[in-house]
Scaffold this motif. Structure first.
Motif, PDB file in Angstrom:
ATOM      1  N   SER A   1      -0.949   2.545   5.141  1.00 48.04           N
ATOM      2  CA  SER A   1      -0.255   3.652   4.480  1.00 48.04           C
ATOM      3  C   SER A   1      -1.280   4.556   3.822  1.00 48.04           C
ATOM      4  CB  SER A   1       0.729   3.106   3.440  1.00 48.04           C
ATOM      5  OG  SER A   1       0.038   2.336   2.469  1.00 48.04           O
TER       6      SER A   1
ATOM      7  N   ARG B   1      -7.160  -0.894  -1.340  1.00 52.17           N
ATOM      8  CA  ARG B   1      -6.664   0.125  -2.273  1.00 52.17           C
ATOM      9  C   ARG B   1      -7.878   0.884  -2.795  1.00 52.17           C
ATOM     10  NH1 ARG B   1      -2.834  -1.256  -0.034  1.00 52.17           N
ATOM     11  NH2 ARG B   1      -0.825  -1.982  -0.836  1.00 52.17           N
TER      12      ARG B   1
ATOM     13  N   GLY C   1      -4.152   0.544   2.370  1.00 51.30           N
ATOM     14  CA  GLY C   1      -3.557   1.701   1.721  1.00 51.30           C
ATOM     15  C   GLY C   1      -4.614   2.507   0.995  1.00 51.30           C
TER      16      GLY C   1
END
Length: 373
Positions: free
Chosen positions: A155, A312, A338
């Motif tokens: 994502s 992240r 992500g």
């Protein structure tokens, strides 16, 4: 007639004596030849021992012409020394280049024909290269597991790129998987709806070669052997908790093992070499790291029987990521990418991994070029 017969007997006797002498000469020569072959074999044995001692000493054991190594092998004396001709390569990767090793071995023996002490001198030339056991990078990320052994999600601005970061090598696939089921699992994820609708999926994958390649021959072997070897080395760095230590340099890449939860925090901005995330390992790039900025690891990242890779913040892996398993009770490996994590194929980073492994293992490979007396 008696005189003629007697003469014939004498001639035949002389011939028989001659033949017997030839047989004895041939037998003696064969014995010498066999003995010389045995002596040569002992000289080659000494050369093999030399390679082992060089490896064991890390190169510090170095007999010279003025101070040779003298050893008795199966009753015969061997004298040996070697010259090392270094590669002309310079820079951080010079130790990965082949050096030339000239081994001079002399064997003494007692010649059964002359009963004199004689010698055989053998010069053998080898190319010596550091052994690293790091396989060629196949893609930016390779999953050497089946479709039921992992889950995948991406994502945000996460990107996996197979285009070589150094610009010196051909592109590789962004991701390589073992079977079509694994490829379908990745492309069918909820965040890949644009792939199914005919988009090029450039949001998370890019490569001038292939976005996802299926290779049924992809295997975790012999990387599993490499990991097992490295795990025994005292010099490896164990990373756990909120780690703020060194992650190696371009000139001195290291080997790092994550065997429990670890978070890279503080002012760490770069790492070089090999990072192994093992059973019960969980590697997380977030917290202080995302605040600190752009952590980049250059080399090979291995997930062996690990559980989680959480991306992240703004980390970047230059080189390759490999996922594999050695245990039958291995549970799903959860890949959750992500933020702005960037996994980028880089053939230069492959050399950082090779150098880290070679420096740790301190073993060499020898290829014989020539032998002469």
């Amino acid at each position: 007639m008696l005189i003629i017969s007697a003469g014939a007997v004498i001639v035949i006797g002389i011939i028989q004596v001659g033949i017997q002498g030839q047989r004895e000469g041939i037998t003696a020569n064969n014995a010498v030849s066999a003995y010389e072959t045995e002596i040569r074999n002992k000289a080659f044995t000494a050369a093999q021992i030399t390679m082992e001692r060089i490896n064991e000493s890390g190169g510090s054991w170095h007999p010279t012409k003025s101070s040779p190594w003298i050893e008795e092998i199966d009753g015969d004396s061997i004298s040996l020394y070697y010259n090392l001709i270094k590669s002309t390569s310079t820079g951080a990767f010079s130790s990965l280049q082949g050096d030339t090793l000239e081994i001079y071995a002399s064997s003494w023996y007692q010649n059964p024909l002359t009963n004199k002490k004689e010698s055989i001198d053998i010069i053998t030339t080898y190319v010596k290269t550091a052994m690293h056991f790091v396989p060629e990078f196949q893609s930016a990320m390779s999953l050497a597991v089946g479709e039921h052994d992992f889950s995948f999600a991406a994502s945000g601005s996460a990107l996996i790129s197979g285009n070589d970061a150094s610009g010196t090598c051909p592109s590789k696939p962004a991701m390589t998987v073992r079977d079509e089921g694994s490829a379908d699992k990745i492309t069918g994820a909820d965040n890949f709806v644009e792939w199914l609708s005919g988009g090029d999926n450039s949001e998370h994958f890019e490569s001038d070669s292939a976005a996802i390649a299926v290779d049924p021959d992809i295997s975790y072997e012999p990387v599993d052997e490499l990991v097992a070897r490295l795990a025994q080395m005292n010099e490896v760095v164990k990373v756990s908790g909120n780690y703020k230590g060194s992650m190696g340099t371009a000139d001195n890449p290291g080997v790092f093992f994550v065997e429990d939860y670890a978070k890279l925090t503080g002012g760490i901005s770069e790492g070089y070499g090999i990072m192994v995330v093992r059973t019960n390992g969980e590697l997380e790039y977030e917290g202080e790291l995302s605040v600190a900025g752009n952590f980049t690891f250059n080399g090979l990242v291995i997930f062996e029987n690990a559980y989680t890779m959480t991306g992240r913040g703004t980390p970047r892996i230059n080189g390759s990521v490999l996922v594999g398993k050695t245990e039958n009770n291995y549970s799903n490996f959860d890949i959750d990418l992500g933020g702005t994590i960037d996994i980028q194929y880089d053939c230069t980073a492959e050399k950082y991994a090779q150098l880290a492994s070679a420096s740790m293992l301190k073993q060499n490979r020898y290829v014989r070029l020539s032998t002469f007396e």
